[in-house]
Design an enzyme around this catalytic site. Structure first.
Site, PDB file in Angstrom:
ATOM      1  N   ASP A 205       0.993  -1.187  -0.088  1.00 45.91           N
ATOM      2  CA  ASP A 205      -0.015  -0.045  -0.045  1.00 45.91           C
ATOM      3  C   ASP A 205       0.863   1.313  -0.195  1.00 45.91           C
ATOM      4  OD1 ASP A 205      -2.843   1.009   0.487  1.00 45.91           O
ATOM      5  OD2 ASP A 205      -1.873   2.047   2.214  1.00 45.91           O
ATOM      6  N   GLU A 247       1.578  -0.352  -5.071  1.00 49.46           N
ATOM      7  CA  GLU A 247       0.822   0.700  -5.552  1.00 49.46           C
ATOM      8  C   GLU A 247       1.411   2.192  -5.650  1.00 49.46           C
ATOM      9  OE1 GLU A 247      -3.429   3.291  -3.976  1.00 49.46           O
ATOM     10  OE2 GLU A 247      -1.556   2.457  -2.580  1.00 49.46           O
TER      11      GLU A 247
HETATM   12  C1  NOJ Z   1      -4.456   3.177  -0.651  1.00 51.17           C
HETATM   13  C2  NOJ Z   1      -5.566   2.312  -0.547  1.00 51.17           C
HETATM   14  O1  NOJ Z   1      -5.809   1.731  -1.919  1.00 51.17           O
HETATM   15  C3  NOJ Z   1      -6.583   3.066   0.033  1.00 51.17           C
HETATM   16  O2  NOJ Z   1      -7.872   2.270  -0.335  1.00 51.17           O
HETATM   17  C4  NOJ Z   1      -6.440   3.293   1.384  1.00 51.17           C
HETATM   18  O3  NOJ Z   1      -7.323   4.190   1.672  1.00 51.17           O
HETATM   19  C5  NOJ Z   1      -4.892   4.043   1.375  1.00 51.17           C
HETATM   20  N1  NOJ Z   1      -3.916   3.623   0.632  1.00 51.17           N
HETATM   21  C6  NOJ Z   1      -4.774   4.199   2.740  1.00 51.17           C
HETATM   22  O4  NOJ Z   1      -3.956   3.013   3.238  1.00 51.17           O
END
Ligand code: NOJ
Ligand code: CA
Length: 558
Positions: A205, A247
């Protein structure tokens, strides 16, 4: 890489399926999806042919960011089951030949995590330096705020601590201090724990935020990318074939850096946000050019790395890399109402309603997605064409319960629909119209089509492994590309426009053209003959075809 060793880099030819345990299937009838329910549906998932499951966070959480706010990295939220249930699920998935990756959310914790509770209580707490504190918030631009609807700064004053703390996301998600070696050790411990249980890797993440040390006071002697190299090296020592799927929503060049050096020693798979966003512009314009440009702008990547391709993820469909004018075009085409948009940068709709329910166009988009060089990632419900529920706030509009049957709670739960954590959509995308049970019985359904495409994608390693080249289709609506790998070539044609087209495609085949034909790989249509190395073919509006170019001596594609 020889064919014999391709399974070492299994993710290059994987089909990933992202799901939220809470929204998948509720076995015990309390209205909340659970690990037991997911285990019950492993055979369904194996049946559609996805080869890797990505589980969104299932850890204990106050659930103020749908589980991305974690209070214990080593456990399962009791509402979803137990660690024992997780192992039963994992064992079942592995038995069916599927890989499992889990979300590694370590940029921040919940503010209710014991570390933060201790950190805020006293300056002498051993965890005080696990977070990033300031006596005064630095003057910083508001661009660092990820959720501008809820936050106007990335610094919040904590009364108990008597200091300001850093949080890139919600203020209840304090950022961990990556410059602290103990924090980095904790992250390795967490990853090591789940690897030891048997997971095949992590979706990481918020990677740029995780490694950034911008807010940390004083001179920081830490190379941000060194953090990723260390994590990758640690994981490789524990499990050589475990994958990191990152990500990172950045433009191509800075994005490339996250694969690491020439050998690829950081993140193995990166979501291709630039190509995804360009794809929507191309769809809106019904012109291949924006997508072709984005594919050409892709940087070279290490041979052991890969792009992860997606049409939709669980967040807003972000269009932040498009210009204001381009984004306005996509909004106009696919989400004209303000309520369909979010943060001024994205859409909170699923794909079928965006396309006005056009079944042919929808299939063309998934065919395109599966044919683009990379590893496709599906979001649960895409295989049956689920829609969103705009009555739910913000990003959660697309995270509704999986629709299994036409019952009021969609076969997701025995509980009354009013007890579900999120309401199921009504109308054209409600369970009466869109559900697994009906589509199983219909050979022409999206579900059965998707199963066929997934099977074909897995049987077409040229797309995951090969070098891809864009061809001149001679028509502005048509993207033509071919992927070559070893002595094999696959050609894909996609008509992004509503009008039928006739193509005369010169194929720069590397192989002898004598006796070659284009063998249809989708939907069982007739093969096409190549005449003087040329393919002459009609594509209907939103038509799509995949071919393997095959000589007389080649093994026949079934
Ligand atoms: C990215 C995630 O995809 C999202 O859903 C989340 O709210 C944020 N990171 C914070 O963890
Ligand atoms: Ca339950």
């Amino acid at each position: 890489m020889s064919r014999a060793r391709t399974s070492d880099l299994w993710w290059k030819n994987a089909v990933v399926y992202c799901l939220d345990v809470e929204m998948f299937l509720d076995r015990n009838g309390d209205g909340i999806g659970d690990l037991d329910g997911l285990t019950d549906r492993v055979d369904y998932l194996a049946g559609i042919g996805v080869s890797c499951l990505w589980l969104m966070p299932f850890y204990p959480s106050p659930n103020r960011d749908d589980g991305y706010d974690i209070t214990d990295f080593y456990a399962v939220d009791p509402s979803l089951g137990s660690l024992g249930d997780f192992v039963v699920f994992l064992r079942t998935a592995r038995d069916r030949g599927m890989r499992v990756i889990v979300d590694l959310v370590v940029n921040h914790t919940s503010n209710r995590h014991p570390w933060f509770r201790s950190a805020r209580a006293s300056r002498s707490s051993p965890q005080r330096d696990f977070y990033v504190w300031r006596d005064e918030p630095p003057a910083e631009p508001s661009t660092g705020v990820v959720f501008p609807d809820a936050e106007d700064s990335i610094w919040t004053f904590d009364d108990k601590a008597g200091q300001w703390y850093l949080h890139h996301f919600y203020s209840h998600q304090p950022d961990l201090n990556i410059a602290n070696a103990e924090v980095r050790d904790e992250i390795a411990r967490i990853a090591g724990f789940w690897l030891e249980l048997g997971v095949d890797g992590f979706r990481v993440d918020a990677v740029p935020y995780l490694i950034e040390t911008g807010g940390v006071k004083g001179d920081v002697d830490l190379d941000p990318h060194g953090v990723l190299k260390d994590l990758r090296a640690f994981i490789s020592r524990r499990r050589g074939d475990a994958v990191l799927l990152g990500e990172v929503n950045l433009p191509p060049e800075p994005l490339r850096a996250y694969f690491g050096d020439a050998e690829g020693d950081e993140v193995d798979l990166l979501f291709d946000f630039p190509v995804m966003q360009a794809m929507y512009l191309a769809l809106a314009r019904q012109q291949a050019q924006p997508l072709a440009d984005a594919l050409r702008a892709r940087p070279e990547i290490p041979s052991d790395c890969q792009w992860a391709m997606f049409a939709r993820n669980h967040d807003e469909l972000t269009l932040d890399q498009l210009s204001d004018e381009e984004r306005a075009e996509v909004f106009a085409a696919f989400g004209p109402d303000e309520d369909m948009q979010l943060f001024g940068r994205g859409l909170r709709r699923r794909l079928p309603p965006m396309l006005g329910g056009d079944a042919q166009r929808l299939r063309m988009v998934y065919s395109l997605l599966f044919s683009l060089p990379g590893t496709p990632v599906l979001f649960y419900g895409e295989e049956i064409g689920m829609g969103e529920n705009l009555a739910i706030d913000g990003r959660m509009s697309v995270r509704t319960p999986m629709q299994w049957t036409d019952e009021p709670a969609a076969g997701f739960s025995r509980a009354r629909p009013s007890r579900l954590r999120r309401p199921i959509p009504k109308g054209a995308y409600g369970p009466l119209a869109v559900n697994v049970a009906d589509q199983r019985r219909d050979h022409e359904s999206l579900l059965n089509w998707m199963e066929r495409v997934i099977r074909r994608r897995r049987e077409t390693p040229e797309l995951g492994w090969g070098r891809t080249e864009l061809l001149d289709s001679g028509h502005e609506a048509v993207l033509a590309h071919r992927s070559c790998w070893e002595s094999s070539e696959v050609l894909a044609l996609h008509n992004l426009g509503a009008e039928p087209v006739e193509l005369r495609l010169a194929l720069p085949t590397d192989l002898p053209s004598e006796g070659r034909r284009a063998v249809d790989l989708l939907d069982g249509r007739a093969d096409e003959a190549l005449v003087d190395g040329r393919l002459e073919i009609k594509l209907e509006g939103y038509g799509y075809r995949w071919f393997r170019l095959q000589g007389e001596a080649d093994t026949t594609t079934p």
